[in-house]
Structure formats: C-alpha cells, structure tokens
Write a protein that holds these residues in place. Structure first.
Motif, PDB file in Angstrom:
ATOM      1  N   VAL A 111     -37.260 -31.438 -20.569  1.00  0.00           N
ATOM      2  CA  VAL A 111     -37.443 -30.008 -20.784  1.00  0.00           C
ATOM      3  C   VAL A 111     -36.606 -29.520 -21.961  1.00  0.00           C
ATOM      4  O   VAL A 111     -37.053 -28.725 -22.791  1.00  0.00           O
ATOM      5  N   ARG A 112     -35.377 -30.012 -22.064  1.00  0.00           N
ATOM      6  CA  ARG A 112     -34.457 -29.553 -23.104  1.00  0.00           C
ATOM      7  C   ARG A 112     -34.584 -30.325 -24.411  1.00  0.00           C
ATOM      8  O   ARG A 112     -34.016 -29.931 -25.428  1.00  0.00           O
ATOM      9  N   VAL A 118     -35.509 -19.172 -10.455  1.00  0.00           N
ATOM     10  CA  VAL A 118     -34.109 -19.565 -10.373  1.00  0.00           C
ATOM     11  C   VAL A 118     -33.312 -18.353  -9.904  1.00  0.00           C
ATOM     12  O   VAL A 118     -33.656 -17.213 -10.216  1.00  0.00           O
ATOM     13  N   VAL A 119     -32.267 -18.606  -9.148  1.00  0.00           N
ATOM     14  CA  VAL A 119     -31.421 -17.540  -8.604  1.00  0.00           C
ATOM     15  C   VAL A 119     -30.037 -17.663  -9.222  1.00  0.00           C
ATOM     16  O   VAL A 119     -29.486 -18.766  -9.322  1.00  0.00           O
ATOM     17  N   ALA A 125     -21.137 -16.551 -18.316  1.00  0.00           N
ATOM     18  CA  ALA A 125     -21.787 -17.787 -18.735  1.00  0.00           C
ATOM     19  C   ALA A 125     -22.852 -18.207 -17.736  1.00  0.00           C
ATOM     20  O   ALA A 125     -23.875 -18.787 -18.113  1.00  0.00           O
ATOM     21  N   ALA A 126     -22.638 -17.918 -16.451  1.00  0.00           N
ATOM     22  CA  ALA A 126     -23.627 -18.266 -15.434  1.00  0.00           C
ATOM     23  C   ALA A 126     -24.923 -17.492 -15.639  1.00  0.00           C
ATOM     24  O   ALA A 126     -26.020 -18.043 -15.522  1.00  0.00           O
ATOM     25  N   VAL A 127     -24.805 -16.215 -15.958  1.00  0.00           N
ATOM     26  CA  VAL A 127     -26.002 -15.404 -16.201  1.00  0.00           C
ATOM     27  C   VAL A 127     -26.733 -15.895 -17.444  1.00  0.00           C
ATOM     28  O   VAL A 127     -27.964 -16.006 -17.459  1.00  0.00           O
ATOM     29  N   ARG A 128     -25.999 -16.203 -18.501  1.00  0.00           N
ATOM     30  CA  ARG A 128     -26.638 -16.731 -19.713  1.00  0.00           C
ATOM     31  C   ARG A 128     -27.359 -18.038 -19.420  1.00  0.00           C
ATOM     32  O   ARG A 128     -28.479 -18.261 -19.899  1.00  0.00           O
ATOM     33  N   PHE A 129     -26.716 -18.907 -18.635  1.00  0.00           N
ATOM     34  CA  PHE A 129     -27.358 -20.175 -18.276  1.00  0.00           C
ATOM     35  C   PHE A 129     -28.649 -19.922 -17.511  1.00  0.00           C
ATOM     36  O   PHE A 129     -29.662 -20.596 -17.744  1.00  0.00           O
ATOM     37  N   GLU A 137     -32.305 -21.259 -18.623  1.00  0.00           N
ATOM     38  CA  GLU A 137     -33.049 -22.179 -17.765  1.00  0.00           C
ATOM     39  C   GLU A 137     -34.403 -21.583 -17.367  1.00  0.00           C
ATOM     40  O   GLU A 137     -35.412 -22.291 -17.323  1.00  0.00           O
ATOM     41  N   ALA A 138     -34.426 -20.294 -17.084  1.00  0.00           N
ATOM     42  CA  ALA A 138     -35.689 -19.638 -16.730  1.00  0.00           C
ATOM     43  C   ALA A 138     -36.665 -19.679 -17.903  1.00  0.00           C
ATOM     44  O   ALA A 138     -37.874 -19.884 -17.714  1.00  0.00           O
ATOM     45  N   ARG A 139     -36.152 -19.479 -19.107  1.00  0.00           N
ATOM     46  CA  ARG A 139     -37.019 -19.515 -20.280  1.00  0.00           C
ATOM     47  C   ARG A 139     -37.624 -20.902 -20.466  1.00  0.00           C
ATOM     48  O   ARG A 139     -38.821 -21.035 -20.752  1.00  0.00           O
ATOM     49  N   ARG A 140     -36.816 -21.945 -20.298  1.00  0.00           N
ATOM     50  CA  ARG A 140     -37.331 -23.306 -20.451  1.00  0.00           C
ATOM     51  C   ARG A 140     -38.405 -23.617 -19.415  1.00  0.00           C
ATOM     52  O   ARG A 140     -39.390 -24.291 -19.713  1.00  0.00           O
ATOM     53  N   ARG A 141     -38.206 -23.135 -18.204  1.00  0.00           N
ATOM     54  CA  ARG A 141     -39.133 -23.435 -17.121  1.00  0.00           C
ATOM     55  C   ARG A 141     -40.328 -22.492 -17.070  1.00  0.00           C
ATOM     56  O   ARG A 141     -41.311 -22.771 -16.382  1.00  0.00           O
TER      57      ARG A 141
END
Length: 290
Positions: free
Chosen positions: A28-29, A154-155, A166-170, A174-178
């Motif tokens: 994915v990445r 994702v939650v 940083a957790a929110v940015r991650f 991740e949501a964008r990739r998926r």
C-alpha cells in the motif's frame, strides 16, 4: 532515504500473521519490507539439522525462520522488495533499535510461548513502550489484510492535548491510503468529585462535559485533509473501554503514546497499555514526542 517497514518474526503463527499484514502495508505504501529475527528469542529442541549443515543449531533455525517468512511475504506481495536479517541479541533491544530507522514496526501478539493470545506478549509490550516509529501490533479477529479490511474504517483515539497529534496525522494518512473514513473518538467522564445521583447532574452539567469533549475533538481535527472523510464521536466512559469497544468494528485502532526524553521506563500510558491487551483489531501506537 526510503525507510522500510520492519517486522519482528520468530516463526510463531502470530508473527506470520504480522508478516502477512506488513506485506500488504508495504505494498500500500510502496515501501520495502525488512524481516528481522533476534536469535536469542527462542531455544528450540533438536540439533540434527544443524549437525548435517555444520552450522550452530540456533543459526540454522534463525535462517530457516526468516527465509520462510520472506517466501511467504513474497508470494503474498510479489512486487515488494524484501530483505532479512538475523540479529544476535535480545528482541527488545534489537527491535527498539530497528525502530529508529523504520517507517513502521510490526509485531504479532505473542511469540512461541504456547500461551493464549488474550494478552500481549512481553516483547511486543516492551517494544511498544520504547519504539521511535509507529508500532503496529497485529491482533484480533481480523483477516490479516492491511489493504482491504473487513470494516472499512480506521479509529483514532483523541487524547488530552490533541494539537498537532502525531496519532491523528497517522490516522489521516492511513485512511487516505486505504480509501476509508476515519472515526475520531473522544471519551469523557464525570469528574471524580461529581456524582450522577445529584439532581443537578442531569441536563446542562452533563452537556457541558460532553461539549468540552467535542471541543477537544474539533481542535484535533482542525487540519483535516480535504480528501479524507471523518466521523466525530464523543462517548461517556473510560477511554480504554470506549476504544476497545470501537475496535470491534474497525480495521485499525490508532492511539498516541508520549515519549519523554531521558525517561527510561515504559512509555505507554494506561490507555495504550489497555488497548494493546484487549483490542479486537490491529493497534497502532504512535510516538508523541514532547
């Protein structure tokens, strides 16, 4: 420099499921995958294979474990570049060091101890408390897939000081990739000195507590990317219980963990510690550096 996704492997079924998940995530990445075995993890019985190959028993087993994991990952994602390494040291030290030069670190719930997977193994727990990159612990009744999850969301748990989290940015990345939405969850509680039995605790005071939670949530989401769908949710209850409940309908649960320079103890916090033990889906612990 392209940093790989690193997976800690030991030949156990949980670690092989982590390899599956990490191979999908690497695809994915568009990142390479690095499979690492720390040779002091296990002492297996039997030496016949080692005797035949004129190599130390531990070396033979370690090489076989990483080779098997590499073949499994390559069959699953043929286009992902894969490398392996056997490190002659304890896994806690090896994986924490690996985290300094990784995009993400992935482990399973437990090693080859034969114990139930209800709780997290000591290696993964220790590494989660010290890793310098996001760490994913692959647990729960998932489908071993990072690319196309069952629930399509994702939650992320929003903490006390969400500004620049940083957790929110991650979670957004991740949501964008998926191609799935983010559910941002903020738990709130009655203050300890207040009681829900008091007649004044109905109505407006309750709304004030929930409103404060909503404001914290909104502050955390002020930089929402335009191409990511976000659902906001405030829930009354203990944060750990709220997030574990949310994990039952999620493909990924993301929480932050503060990292304090010069502090050598386990840097997880009660919430991260709780969800690592009880989440129904893979958990990402994202370092929040002070």
């Amino acid at each position: 420099m392209t940093l790989p996704i690193v997976v800690g492997v030991d030949g156990s079924e949980p670690s092989l499921r982590a390899v599956d998940w990490a191979a999908d995530e690497a695809a994915v990445r568009g990142l390479p995958l690095r499979l690492v075995y720390a040779s002091l993890w296990e002492r297996y019985e039997g030496t016949s294979l080692a005797d035949d190959l004129h190599k130390p028993s531990e070396q033979v087993r370690a090489e076989d474990i990483v080779d098997t994991a590499a073949r499994r990952a390559q069959l699953r994602q043929p286009d992902v570049k894969i490398s392996t390494d056997v490190l002659p040291e304890e896994p806690e030290y090896a994986l924490v060091r690996e985290s300094r030069s990784a995009s993400a670190l992935v482990t399973g719930t437990r090693g080859r101890s034969g114990l139930a997977e209800a709780l997290l193994g000591s290696v993964s727990l220790t590494v989660a408390g010290h890793a310098q990159c996001p760490m994913i612990v692959v647990r729960g009744n998932h489908d071993n897939q990072a690319r196309t999850g069952t629930h399509g969301r994702v939650v992320v748990g929003v903490g006390e000081k969400p500004g620049g989290s940083a957790a929110v940015r991650f979670a957004f990345e991740e949501a964008r990739r998926r191609g799935v939405p983010v559910e941002a969850v903020r738990a709130w509680r009655w203050p300890a000195h207040e009681t829900t039995d008091h007649p004044l605790m109905s109505g407006e005071p309750a709304r004030l507590h929930e409103q404060e939670a909503a404001e914290v949530l909104e502050a955390a989401l002020r930089d929402i990317p335009a191409d990511v769908e976000v659902h906001r949710r405030t829930v009354e209850g203990p944060t750990r219980a709220v997030l574990v409940g949310a994990s039952r309908d999620a493909d990924l649960l993301i929480v932050g963990a503060k990292r304090r320079p010069g502090h050598y103890g386990l840097q997880l916090g009660r919430v991260a510690h709780g969800v690592l033990h009880h989440s129904a889906c893979p958990v990402v612990i994202v370092p929040e550096h002070a």
